[in-house]
Design a protein around this motif. Structure first.
Motif, PDB file in Angstrom:
ATOM      1  N   ILE A 185     -19.300  83.356 151.824  1.00 46.42           N
ATOM      2  CA  ILE A 185     -20.100  82.963 150.670  1.00 46.42           C
ATOM      3  C   ILE A 185     -19.406  83.343 149.359  1.00 46.42           C
ATOM      4  N   LEU A 186     -18.727  84.478 149.347  1.00 48.63           N
ATOM      5  CA  LEU A 186     -18.025  84.917 148.136  1.00 48.63           C
ATOM      6  C   LEU A 186     -16.925  83.950 147.717  1.00 48.63           C
ATOM      7  N   GLN A 187     -16.423  83.183 148.660  1.00 50.47           N
ATOM      8  CA  GLN A 187     -15.371  82.207 148.363  1.00 50.47           C
ATOM      9  C   GLN A 187     -15.933  80.864 147.911  1.00 50.47           C
ATOM     10  N   GLU A 188     -17.235  80.682 148.039  1.00 50.58           N
ATOM     11  CA  GLU A 188     -17.865  79.416 147.669  1.00 50.58           C
ATOM     12  C   GLU A 188     -18.342  79.479 146.218  1.00 50.58           C
ATOM     13  N   ASN A 189     -17.405  79.402 145.302  1.00 50.77           N
ATOM     14  CA  ASN A 189     -17.734  79.523 143.890  1.00 50.77           C
ATOM     15  C   ASN A 189     -18.559  78.353 143.366  1.00 50.77           C
ATOM     16  N   ASN A 204     -21.101  77.187 145.001  1.00 52.55           N
ATOM     17  CA  ASN A 204     -22.420  77.299 145.617  1.00 52.55           C
ATOM     18  C   ASN A 204     -23.415  77.759 144.548  1.00 52.55           C
ATOM     19  N   GLN A 238     -25.267  81.010 145.271  1.00 53.76           N
ATOM     20  CA  GLN A 238     -24.418  82.087 145.784  1.00 53.76           C
ATOM     21  C   GLN A 238     -25.015  83.471 145.547  1.00 53.76           C
ATOM     22  N   LYS A 239     -25.424  83.772 144.318  1.00 54.35           N
ATOM     23  CA  LYS A 239     -25.951  85.096 143.996  1.00 54.35           C
ATOM     24  C   LYS A 239     -27.234  85.391 144.757  1.00 54.35           C
ATOM     25  N   ILE A 245     -26.310  86.093 148.472  1.00 56.90           N
ATOM     26  CA  ILE A 245     -25.694  87.415 148.607  1.00 56.90           C
ATOM     27  C   ILE A 245     -26.736  88.516 148.456  1.00 56.90           C
TER      28      ILE A 245
END
Length: 204
Positions: free
Chosen positions: A80-84, A86, A89-90, A93
């Motif tokens: 997920i951290l690589q899916e900028n 998304n 995303q926050k 996470i």
């Protein structure tokens, strides 16, 4: 501390961490997040209590039936951290970090000392007062260790605060203040070069 297979180690914000030695097959996964996320998750009396417990006893063994889950969550978080791109995303996470937090809290439940504390009534005015009291102690422990100070901060008499905190948590305000002070002192003694005298002065 000695870390072995299937364990997690909680390192609180601002605490130095040194790896003195390791075996050739040592591997570890690290999740680092700022205090804002932690404070958002650690709301409420039970969560605050467990945060203090994890600070005092940072090393916990993960049960065999939970190790797979923990590895999957860590792996998913890395992706997920690589899916900028998304949009959520926050939020994703944050939710998964919350899952890990509560899994850590669940491990603490194996300590018999926590049993009575968790037998609390549904959310009520008294629970909210106890929540506010513990938050006030966390923020103000270096300013005062007097129950009257926190009662004034919360806009009530010390007698009423004593009765509410004792009823909700099973401990008196003074016991909570002393417990938090001792926890802070042990952490500072382990992780800083401060002398006992300086620590005693800092904590009042």
């Amino acid at each position: 501390y000695t870390v072995s297979e299937n364990m997690f180690f909680n390192i609180s914000s601002g605490e130095p961490f040194y790896l003195r030695s390791r075996s050739d097959d040592f591997e570890a996964e690290a999740i680092i997040f700022d205090d804002a996320i932690l404070k958002k998750t650690a709301q409420g009396l039970i969560n605050i209590y467990f945060m203090n417990a994890l600070r005092e006893h940072p090393l916990q063994r993960i049960p065999e039936n939970k190790t797979g889950l923990c590895h999957e969550i860590c792996s998913y978080l890395r992706r997920i951290l690589q899916e900028n791109d998304n949009f959520f995303q926050k939020h994703i996470i944050g939710n998964y970090l919350e899952i890990l937090f509560y899994e850590g809290c669940n491990l603490m439940l194996h300590d018999p000392k926590n049993g009575a504390f968790l037998k609390r009534k549904p959310d009520s005015k008294k629970n909210r007062i106890a929540d506010r009291f513990l938050l006030a102690v966390e923020k103000g422990i270096r300013n005062s260790r007097q129950v009257e100070y926190y009662a004034e901060e919360l806009g009530m008499s010390a007698k009423y605060l004593y009765a509410v905190v004792k009823e909700v948590t099973g401990k008196t305000p003074s016991e909570w203040i002393n417990e938090y002070t001792l926890t802070e002192a042990r952490i500072m003694l382990k992780n800083t070069d401060s002398s006992i005298q300086n620590i005693s002065y800092d904590l009042g």
